[in-house]
Scaffold this motif. Structure first.
Motif, PDB file in Angstrom:
ATOM      1  N   VAL A   1       0.850  -1.188   0.000  1.00 22.80           N
ATOM      2  CA  VAL A   1       0.000   0.000   0.000  1.00 22.80           C
ATOM      3  C   VAL A   1       0.887   1.240   0.000  1.00 22.80           C
ATOM      4  O   VAL A   1       1.807   1.365   0.824  1.00 22.80           O
ATOM      5  N   LEU A   2       0.630   2.142  -0.916  1.00 24.30           N
ATOM      6  CA  LEU A   2       1.353   3.403  -0.987  1.00 24.30           C
ATOM      7  C   LEU A   2       0.468   4.522  -0.472  1.00 24.30           C
ATOM      8  O   LEU A   2      -0.634   4.740  -0.989  1.00 24.30           O
ATOM      9  N   GLY A   3       0.942   5.218   0.549  1.00 22.91           N
ATOM     10  CA  GLY A   3       0.188   6.333   1.099  1.00 22.91           C
ATOM     11  C   GLY A   3       0.316   7.583   0.245  1.00 22.91           C
ATOM     12  O   GLY A   3       1.071   7.624  -0.740  1.00 22.91           O
ATOM     13  N   VAL A   4      -0.397   8.617   0.650  1.00 19.11           N
ATOM     14  CA  VAL A   4      -0.426   9.862  -0.127  1.00 19.11           C
ATOM     15  C   VAL A   4       0.961  10.478  -0.242  1.00 19.11           C
ATOM     16  O   VAL A   4       1.360  10.951  -1.311  1.00 19.11           O
TER      17      VAL A   4
ATOM     18  N   LEU B   1       3.064   8.608  -2.811  1.00 23.78           N
ATOM     19  CA  LEU B   1       2.656   8.968  -4.170  1.00 23.78           C
ATOM     20  C   LEU B   1       3.109  10.378  -4.516  1.00 23.78           C
ATOM     21  O   LEU B   1       3.508  10.659  -5.658  1.00 23.78           O
TER      22      LEU B   1
ATOM     23  N   THR C   1      -3.520   4.973 -11.342  1.00 29.05           N
ATOM     24  CA  THR C   1      -4.600   4.089 -11.759  1.00 29.05           C
ATOM     25  C   THR C   1      -4.867   4.267 -13.252  1.00 29.05           C
ATOM     26  O   THR C   1      -4.425   5.245 -13.866  1.00 29.05           O
TER      27      THR C   1
ATOM     28  N   ARG D   1      -1.413  -0.848  -4.136  1.00 27.57           N
ATOM     29  CA  ARG D   1      -2.726  -0.330  -3.769  1.00 27.57           C
ATOM     30  C   ARG D   1      -2.538   1.030  -3.106  1.00 27.57           C
ATOM     31  O   ARG D   1      -1.537   1.267  -2.427  1.00 27.57           O
ATOM     32  N   ASP D   2      -3.519   1.913  -3.309  1.00 25.57           N
ATOM     33  CA  ASP D   2      -3.501   3.140  -2.525  1.00 25.57           C
ATOM     34  C   ASP D   2      -4.297   2.913  -1.242  1.00 25.57           C
ATOM     35  O   ASP D   2      -4.789   1.804  -0.989  1.00 25.57           O
ATOM     36  N   GLU D   3      -4.421   3.944  -0.439  1.00 28.46           N
ATOM     37  CA  GLU D   3      -5.063   3.786   0.869  1.00 28.46           C
ATOM     38  C   GLU D   3      -6.564   3.546   0.769  1.00 28.46           C
ATOM     39  O   GLU D   3      -7.192   3.164   1.743  1.00 28.46           O
TER      40      GLU D   3
ATOM     41  N   LEU E   1      -2.843   0.522  -8.334  1.00 32.04           N
ATOM     42  CA  LEU E   1      -1.931   1.456  -8.969  1.00 32.04           C
ATOM     43  C   LEU E   1      -0.926   0.676  -9.800  1.00 32.04           C
ATOM     44  O   LEU E   1      -0.449  -0.390  -9.379  1.00 32.04           O
TER      45      LEU E   1
ATOM     46  N   ARG F   1      10.775   5.639  -6.639  1.00 29.29           N
ATOM     47  CA  ARG F   1       9.729   5.831  -5.639  1.00 29.29           C
ATOM     48  C   ARG F   1      10.429   6.206  -4.332  1.00 29.29           C
ATOM     49  O   ARG F   1      10.750   5.336  -3.511  1.00 29.29           O
TER      50      ARG F   1
ATOM     51  N   ARG G   1      -2.905  13.384  -4.165  1.00 29.84           N
ATOM     52  CA  ARG G   1      -1.484  13.267  -3.838  1.00 29.84           C
ATOM     53  C   ARG G   1      -0.797  14.620  -3.803  1.00 29.84           C
ATOM     54  O   ARG G   1       0.315  14.745  -3.282  1.00 29.84           O
TER      55      ARG G   1
END
Length: 363
Positions: A3-6, A9, A219, A247-249, A254, A262, A289
């Motif tokens: 999971v990638l947080g804001v 991103l 996305t 995945r985002d939060e 994604l 990254r 983001r």
């Protein structure tokens, strides 16, 4: 799935948009790496490039435009972009259907029943003499054949949809006010527009790769929001073996290039001044983001943004003798000092004899 947080991103976007650290790219290289620069307002790209490129001087952009290494043309979202010449030729056919649909949607009743191929042929015939024309001049040359269609509808149909056009300098040069004069893209660049792919969608796949390199992780909805094109989810599926996913939060999938940078979410982000309609904001369906939901309207209203810690935290404007920053949230003392310092550097670039950089209180 990771999971990638804001913030993760955000930092990925900043590094790919050359907003974490200014790059040493040339202007044509920068325009290509950024997948085009939004240029509906002709003077705005200069600040966008200045904020991204080390040692940027306005003459570099002017030379790229007059030297035909980059070109102003209708492309993504039917807006005018500054695009690398090779990309303009390669991408135009892939955008053809979208460009037509956008114009037909605006003038549906006037253009109903019109033979678009006939109009396109007539437009090319008029422009075959190699003379640049305004949209009005082109429409006037055609209106006798389609008297029931308004000049504006006929002109937009030909210029923005049917015939790939370049907007010629001096439009888009530094501090030059000039109307739009159009010439067929192929005439201006001396090369033919790439024909539509006969099999599969290689241009769509390449657009996805290029988009992810400049904007990812993202996305499929983000990809479509950037370019306005249908059919790209299929291109993403075809590319899946060479992509990595997260995945985002909110649980959305994604996609990204495997080797794309990254950065750590805690990577410091410097203050950056962005022009109106910058694609660092407009290049996504979900813009969380980089900008708070409460301020989303700013990104489409033509207001210039200031990034603080990587996010839109203020707007800015300037005139002869002054530059003013309007915070959208309270800024700490350190943030205000950094905004003011960068504002003075920007003021020197703008060459407006700025004697005052003022930061207002948060509204």
């Amino acid at each position: 799935m990771t999971v990638l947080g804001v913030r993760a991103l955000n930092r990925a976007m900043l590094v790919r948009q050359s907003l974490l650290e200014r790059s040493k790219w040339s202007v044509p290289e920068a325009v290509a790496r950024l997948c085009g620069v939004q240029a509906q307002e002709p003077q705005e790209p200069f600040v966008g490039l200045w904020s991204r490129l080390s040692g940027f001087e306005v003459g570099m952009s002017d030379a790229a435009l007059t030297g035909r290494a980059v070109v102003r043309t209708h492309l993504m979202r039917r807006t005018v972009h500054l695009v690398a010449a090779r990309d303009a030729l390669a991408w135009r056919s892939r955008h053809e259907a979208m460009l037509r649909q956008k114009v037909l949607g605006v003038y549906r009743s006037e253009l109903a029943g019109l033979d678009l191929e006939e109009v396109a042929r007539a437009g090319r015939e008029v422009m075959s003499d190699g003379c640049a024309r305004t949209m009005r001049e082109l429409a006037e040359a055609l209106e006798g054949r389609w008297p029931a269609v308004s000049r504006r509808a006929l002109g937009e149909l030909v210029v923005a949809a049917l015939v790939p056009m370049a907007q010629l300098p001096p439009r888009g040069l530094w501090k030059v006010r000039a109307g739009v004069r159009n010439l067929p893209l192929e005439t201006w660049l001396g090369c033919e527009v790439d024909p539509p792919a006969e099999r599969g969608d290689p241009v769509g796949r390449e657009l996805v790769r290029r988009y992810l390199a400049a904007f990812g992780p993202a996305t499929t909805a983000d990809v479509r929001a950037w370019c306005g094109l249908a059919g790209l989810p299929a291109a993403v599926r075809e590319l899946e073996p060479e992509l990595v996913s997260f995945r985002d939060e909110r649980g959305r999938r994604l996609w990204d290039l495997v080797e794309a940078p990254r950065p750590d979410p805690d990577t410091p982000a410097p203050v950056r001044f962005l022009p109106a309609f910058d694609n660092a904001i407009l290049g996504y369906r979900d813009r969380s983001r980089v900008i708070d939901e409460a301020h989303l309207g700013l990104s489409v209203a033509g207001l210039r943004a200031v990034l603080v810690d990587g996010r839109v935290a203020a707007t800015w404007t300037y005139g002869r003798g002054w530059l003013e920053v309007a915070p959208l949230r309270p800024l700490s003392r350190a943030e205000r000092e950094e905004v003011e310092a960068e504002g003075w550097v920007l003021a020197g670039f703008l060459e407006e004899g700025v004697e005052r950089v003022r930061i207002l209180k948060a509204g």
